[in-house]
Design a protein around this motif. Structure first.
Motif, mmCIF file in Angstrom:
data_model
loop_
_atom_site.group_PDB
_atom_site.id
_atom_site.type_symbol
_atom_site.label_atom_id
_atom_site.label_comp_id
_atom_site.label_asym_id
_atom_site.label_seq_id
_atom_site.Cartn_x
_atom_site.Cartn_y
_atom_site.Cartn_z
ATOM 1 N N ARG A 24 -2.274 -1.195 -4.008
ATOM 2 C CA ARG A 24 -1.541 0.046 -3.720
ATOM 3 C C ARG A 24 -2.493 1.241 -3.734
ATOM 4 O O ARG A 24 -2.435 2.119 -2.875
ATOM 5 C CB ARG A 24 -0.438 0.203 -4.766
ATOM 6 N N VAL A 25 -3.386 1.260 -4.725
ATOM 7 C CA VAL A 25 -4.351 2.360 -4.839
ATOM 8 C C VAL A 25 -5.336 2.330 -3.674
ATOM 9 O O VAL A 25 -5.586 3.352 -3.032
ATOM 10 C CB VAL A 25 -5.109 2.270 -6.191
ATOM 11 N N LYS A 26 -5.880 1.151 -3.407
ATOM 12 C CA LYS A 26 -6.917 1.024 -2.375
ATOM 13 C C LYS A 26 -6.384 1.166 -0.958
ATOM 14 O O LYS A 26 -7.014 1.796 -0.115
ATOM 15 C CB LYS A 26 -7.620 -0.324 -2.518
ATOM 16 N N GLU A 27 -5.238 0.586 -0.698
ATOM 17 C CA GLU A 27 -4.721 0.563 0.673
ATOM 18 C C GLU A 27 -3.852 1.761 1.019
ATOM 19 O O GLU A 27 -3.816 2.191 2.166
ATOM 20 C CB GLU A 27 -3.938 -0.728 0.903
ATOM 21 N N GLU A 28 -3.143 2.287 0.036
ATOM 22 C CA GLU A 28 -2.217 3.385 0.308
ATOM 23 C C GLU A 28 -2.692 4.716 -0.259
ATOM 24 O O GLU A 28 -2.102 5.756 0.014
ATOM 25 C CB GLU A 28 -0.837 3.053 -0.284
ATOM 26 N N GLY A 29 -3.719 4.665 -1.106
ATOM 27 C CA GLY A 29 -4.174 5.890 -1.752
ATOM 28 C C GLY A 29 -3.182 6.400 -2.777
ATOM 29 O O GLY A 29 -3.206 7.561 -3.162
ATOM 30 N N ALA A 30 -2.296 5.523 -3.228
ATOM 31 C CA ALA A 30 -1.260 5.907 -4.192
ATOM 32 C C ALA A 30 -1.800 5.836 -5.616
ATOM 33 O O ALA A 30 -2.865 5.281 -5.873
ATOM 34 C CB ALA A 30 -0.051 4.987 -4.040
ATOM 35 N N ALA A 31 -1.042 6.385 -6.534
ATOM 36 C CA ALA A 31 -1.420 6.356 -7.951
ATOM 37 C C ALA A 31 -1.324 4.936 -8.499
ATOM 38 O O ALA A 31 -0.538 4.116 -8.020
ATOM 39 C CB ALA A 31 -0.495 7.280 -8.742
ATOM 40 N N ASN A 32 -2.118 4.670 -9.504
ATOM 41 C CA ASN A 32 -2.094 3.367 -10.163
ATOM 42 C C ASN A 32 -0.811 3.268 -10.992
ATOM 43 O O ASN A 32 -0.584 4.053 -11.902
ATOM 44 C CB ASN A 32 -3.319 3.226 -11.057
#
Length: 97
Positions: A24-32
């Motif tokens: 999620r962090v790597k692909e979407e740039g979302a928070a962990n």
């Protein structure tokens, strides 16, 4: 595990949650959201109330604070004391410029 969970099952659940949160962090740039995932997982129900205490980073520093204090006292303080006159002279020069 201390609360009765199976070590291998819990380890695998953490691994899966970790991989999903990482993606999620790597692909979407979302928070962990790893802790949120674990908190929502019924496998970890026994530790939901104490989860934030269990992952508190200050619980994992070991003797580091004492080692820093010892280093400062045994290594840095003698150097600073030995060089105090020179350091004061440099500071006074900076003030007069």
């Amino acid at each position: 595990v201390k609360e009765g969970g199976d070590r291998q099952v819990l380890h695998e659940a953490i691994r899966e949650h970790s991989m999903a949160a990482g993606a999620r962090v790597k692909e979407e740039g979302a928070a962990n959201d790893l802790l949120s995932r674990i908190a929502a997982d019924p496998l970890f129900l026994a530790v939901h109330a104490t989860l934030h205490e269990l992952v508190d980073p200050t619980q994992f520093v070991g003797r580091a604070p004492q080692q820093v204090d010892d280093f400062m006292e045994e290594v840095c303080d003698p150097i600073l004391e030995e060089s105090s006159a020179e350091l004061l002279a440099v500071k006074l020069e900076d003030m007069t410029v």
